[in-house]
Design a protein around this motif. Structure first.
Motif, PDB file in Angstrom:
ATOM      1  N   ALA A 188       0.937  -1.495  -0.073  1.00 57.16           N
ATOM      2  CA  ALA A 188      -0.063   0.124  -0.005  1.00 57.16           C
ATOM      3  C   ALA A 188       0.915   1.331   0.135  1.00 57.16           C
ATOM      4  N   THR A 189       0.582   2.170  -0.764  1.00 57.95           N
ATOM      5  CA  THR A 189       1.337   3.394  -0.960  1.00 57.95           C
ATOM      6  C   THR A 189       0.649   4.783  -0.448  1.00 57.95           C
ATOM      7  N   GLY A 190      -0.704   4.589  -0.167  1.00 54.44           N
ATOM      8  CA  GLY A 190      -1.590   5.621   0.355  1.00 54.44           C
ATOM      9  C   GLY A 190      -1.606   6.870  -0.647  1.00 54.44           C
ATOM     10  N   THR A 191      -1.499   7.868  -0.168  1.00 51.64           N
ATOM     11  CA  THR A 191      -1.412   9.019  -1.026  1.00 51.64           C
ATOM     12  C   THR A 191      -0.002   9.608  -1.665  1.00 51.64           C
ATOM     13  N   MET A 192       0.988   8.886  -0.905  1.00 53.79           N
ATOM     14  CA  MET A 192       2.474   9.186  -1.060  1.00 53.79           C
ATOM     15  C   MET A 192       2.826   8.673  -2.131  1.00 53.79           C
ATOM     16  N   GLY A 193       2.547   7.394  -2.941  1.00 58.96           N
ATOM     17  CA  GLY A 193       3.005   7.114  -3.919  1.00 58.96           C
ATOM     18  C   GLY A 193       4.447   6.285  -3.510  1.00 58.96           C
ATOM     19  N   ASP A 194       4.441   6.125  -2.471  1.00 59.54           N
ATOM     20  CA  ASP A 194       5.530   5.415  -1.935  1.00 59.54           C
ATOM     21  C   ASP A 194       5.473   4.716  -0.445  1.00 59.54           C
ATOM     22  N   PRO A 195       5.387   3.240  -0.528  1.00 66.09           N
ATOM     23  CA  PRO A 195       4.977   2.632   0.646  1.00 66.09           C
ATOM     24  C   PRO A 195       5.749   2.923   1.965  1.00 66.09           C
ATOM     25  N   ASN A 196       7.101   3.227   1.927  1.00 69.16           N
ATOM     26  CA  ASN A 196       7.694   3.507   3.072  1.00 69.16           C
ATOM     27  C   ASN A 196       7.344   5.232   3.597  1.00 69.16           C
ATOM     28  N   GLU A 197       7.201   6.110   2.609  1.00 71.03           N
ATOM     29  CA  GLU A 197       6.766   7.448   3.021  1.00 71.03           C
ATOM     30  C   GLU A 197       5.361   7.403   3.721  1.00 71.03           C
ATOM     31  N   LEU A 234      -3.137  -2.003  10.332  1.00 74.50           N
ATOM     32  CA  LEU A 234      -3.198  -2.714   9.186  1.00 74.50           C
ATOM     33  C   LEU A 234      -2.685  -2.111   7.990  1.00 74.50           C
ATOM     34  N   ALA A 235      -2.791  -0.405   7.997  1.00 76.22           N
ATOM     35  CA  ALA A 235      -2.200   0.088   7.034  1.00 76.22           C
ATOM     36  C   ALA A 235      -0.703  -0.078   7.023  1.00 76.22           C
ATOM     37  N   VAL A 236      -0.137   0.204   8.068  1.00 73.54           N
ATOM     38  CA  VAL A 236       1.358  -0.268   8.636  1.00 73.54           C
ATOM     39  C   VAL A 236       1.641  -1.560   7.721  1.00 73.54           C
ATOM     40  N   LEU A 237       1.172  -2.646   8.037  1.00 73.67           N
ATOM     41  CA  LEU A 237       1.149  -4.092   7.533  1.00 73.67           C
ATOM     42  C   LEU A 237       1.160  -4.095   6.047  1.00 73.67           C
ATOM     43  N   ARG A 238       0.093  -3.272   5.436  1.00 68.68           N
ATOM     44  CA  ARG A 238      -0.066  -3.508   4.288  1.00 68.68           C
ATOM     45  C   ARG A 238       0.924  -2.781   3.403  1.00 68.68           C
ATOM     46  N   GLY A 240       4.198  -3.142   3.965  1.00 68.71           N
ATOM     47  CA  GLY A 240       5.183  -3.729   3.918  1.00 68.71           C
ATOM     48  C   GLY A 240       6.644  -3.246   4.100  1.00 68.71           C
ATOM     49  N   SER A 241       6.691  -2.037   4.776  1.00 67.55           N
ATOM     50  CA  SER A 241       7.953  -1.532   5.298  1.00 67.55           C
ATOM     51  C   SER A 241       8.549  -2.152   6.577  1.00 67.55           C
ATOM     52  N   ARG A 242       9.298  -2.515   6.229  1.00 71.56           N
ATOM     53  CA  ARG A 242      10.062  -3.427   7.413  1.00 71.56           C
ATOM     54  C   ARG A 242      10.524  -2.378   8.780  1.00 71.56           C
ATOM     55  N   ARG A 289       9.078  -9.898   3.406  1.00 71.18           N
ATOM     56  CA  ARG A 289      10.184  -9.027   3.523  1.00 71.18           C
ATOM     57  C   ARG A 289      10.939  -8.863   4.915  1.00 71.18           C
ATOM     58  N   MET A 290      10.046  -9.250   6.010  1.00 68.90           N
ATOM     59  CA  MET A 290      10.779  -9.527   7.175  1.00 68.90           C
ATOM     60  C   MET A 290      11.785 -10.684   7.327  1.00 68.90           C
ATOM     61  N   ALA A 291      11.217 -11.700   6.779  1.00 68.56           N
ATOM     62  CA  ALA A 291      12.113 -12.736   6.495  1.00 68.56           C
ATOM     63  C   ALA A 291      13.467 -12.515   5.880  1.00 68.56           C
ATOM     64  N   LEU A 292      13.372 -11.817   4.821  1.00 70.41           N
ATOM     65  CA  LEU A 292      14.465 -11.292   4.022  1.00 70.41           C
ATOM     66  C   LEU A 292      15.366 -10.554   4.884  1.00 70.41           C
ATOM     67  N   LEU A 293      14.767  -9.644   5.654  1.00 72.44           N
ATOM     68  CA  LEU A 293      15.607  -8.769   6.491  1.00 72.44           C
ATOM     69  C   LEU A 293      16.173  -9.470   7.450  1.00 72.44           C
TER      70      LEU A 293
END
Length: 453
Positions: A188-197, A234-238, A240-242, A289-293
């Protein structure tokens, strides 16, 4: 009427109506847009707190509000337009109503110091071409904080929190419903266009709003609190930002402390999460992604995690850049070029770390100015919490503190130096501190109440 003749004041509405009717008949669409714009201007000038809500909306939808126009190579966006419009309308309001145009605060002085050190480093390294973005950005952030503080210092903050809360909950719902695809596309990227932001926005704004709504007894505020408690994780989980998953777990503790007097609502939210969680949660991306980290932390370069490997190398080169230019840095905006790190896509990469960016680009001078700012903000919030005598003041300040701490933790993985939403939250926090310090203290035995200085 006076002696059968109409006064100018009585005829003015009639003339305005006739002029509007003629304009609409000639050019209906431009006239309608002009009337809407005029209404916004008049409403904003009459009720300045709405200007702050408008700036918040502009920042939330900044990526969607890019106009394509530029001014001196700077792109014109919704956030910039909102700040400029607010500055103009607040100036008009202050001149007409006699309100203080600017209110001084030590935080503004510390921000000015950071702008000054950035200018010194730009001049020293002759990096105006690339450093003007940080310099102009920090200047605008200083104006933003000053505007929010001046406008809201004596205003009722409750409607601001409710208005922002309604919009943010709707955006959270839209973001969650709009997530689709598989792999990275499911983030999920919300209104920012970037999942981490987007995850950073959620971690910053959620405790900020919960603090502002914690002591509000209205049903709307109760519904907003419940929605934020359920939707934000739920938004943080979606996303995918570790980093957000780790920071979010700590931020959750702060949110629970903010809502410690709302145990019934927390219990209902927990029950709903247990019942609906298995149906609503889709955490495959986050878990993968957490498993990769974890694999990257255990096996280092042998693990197949390009993102972790890239950031690890960026960190190593950033530390070396600081060692080479420890006093004044390599120049604002020069991190990518000075390190020379090229990603697998063949492009130079930014620092992905606000602290590393400051260290490499501005050296000890920039780090010192940023450290002074952090200390001044921390002392301001501490003094405000000590002075708070009412639950609403305490909740607002706790919300600002938890949100800014979450942002500080995320800044270790992202470049958030001119992250506008964080500076707006800081400006609102200064207004909340001002009000907490000036609340009338309870008077004993019916005596007149004294106001704190």
């Amino acid at each position: 009427m006076n002696g059968g003749r109409a006064s100018a004041r009585e005829l003015a509405p009639v003339g305005l109506g006739l002029a509007t009717g003629l304009a609409v008949s000639a050019q209906p669409l431009p006239t309608a847009l002009g009337l809407v714009g005029l209404g916004v201007v008049l409403l904003g000038a009459a009720r300045p707190p709405l200007l702050v809500v408008g700036m918040w909306l502009g920042m939330l939808f900044d990526r969607l509000g890019t106009t394509g126009a530029t001014v001196g190579a700077f792109p014109v966006t919704a956030a910039k337009l909102a700040v400029v419009a607010t500055a103009g309308l607040w100036t008009v309001h202050a001149l007409v109503r006699g309100a203080p145009l600017v209110r001084w605060h030590p935080v503004l002085g510390a921000m000015g110091g950071l702008v000054l050190t950035t200018a010194v480093c730009v001049a020293w390294s002759d990096s105006l071409r690339v450093g003007r973005w940080d310099l102009a950005g920090l200047g605008m952030m200083t104006v933003l904080v000053a505007l929010a503080y001046a406008i809201l210092a004596e205003a009722d903050l409750a409607p601001v929190y409710r208005s922002v809360g309604v919009v943010f909950v709707l955006v959270l719902v839209s973001s969650l419903l709009g997530t689709a695809g598989s792999g990275e596309a499911a983030r999920a990227t919300g209104t920012m266009g970037d999942p981490n932001e987007w995850a950073t926005i959620v971690l910053l704004v959620t405790p900020f709003l919960l603090g502002g709504l914690a002591a509000d007894e209205r049903r709307l505020s109760a519904a907003l609190r419940m929605a934020l408690v359920l939707l934000a994780p739920l938004a943080v989980l979606r996303s995918g930002s570790r980093a957000a998953l780790v920071v979010g777990a700590l931020t959750l503790l702060g949110c629970l402390w903010i809502l410690r007097r709302r145990r019934r609502e927390l219990g209902v939210a927990g029950a709903l999460a247990l019942l609906a969680g298995p149906l609503a949660l889709d955490v495959d991306v986050a878990l993968t992604r957490m498993a990769l980290l974890i694999r990257g932390l255990r096996f280092g370069a042998q693990a197949e995690d390009p993102s972790f490997a890239e950031r690890s190398e960026l960190f190593r080169q950033g530390v070396q850049l600081f060692r080479d230019h420890w006093l004044l840095g390599a120049g604002p905006g020069n991190f990518a070029l000075a390190t020379g790190f090229v990603s697998t896509t063949g492009t130079l990469r930014p620092s992905h770390n606000t602290f590393l960016k400051l260290a490499g680009e501005q050296g000890l001078l920039g780090l010192g100015a940023a450290g002074v700012l952090v200390v001044v903000v921390g002392l301001t919030l501490r003094d405000g919490l000590r002075a708070a005598r009412r639950p609403d003041d305490e909740g607002r300040l706790l919300g600002v503190a938890v949100g800014l701490c979450a942002l500080g933790a995320m800044a270790a993985t992202l470049d958030l130096l001119v992250f506008a939403m964080a500076w707006l939250v800081l400006g609102i926090g200064l207004a909340a501190v001002h009000q907490a310090r000036r609340r009338p203290e309870p008077a004993p035995h019916g005596a007149p109440r004294a106001v704190r200085a």
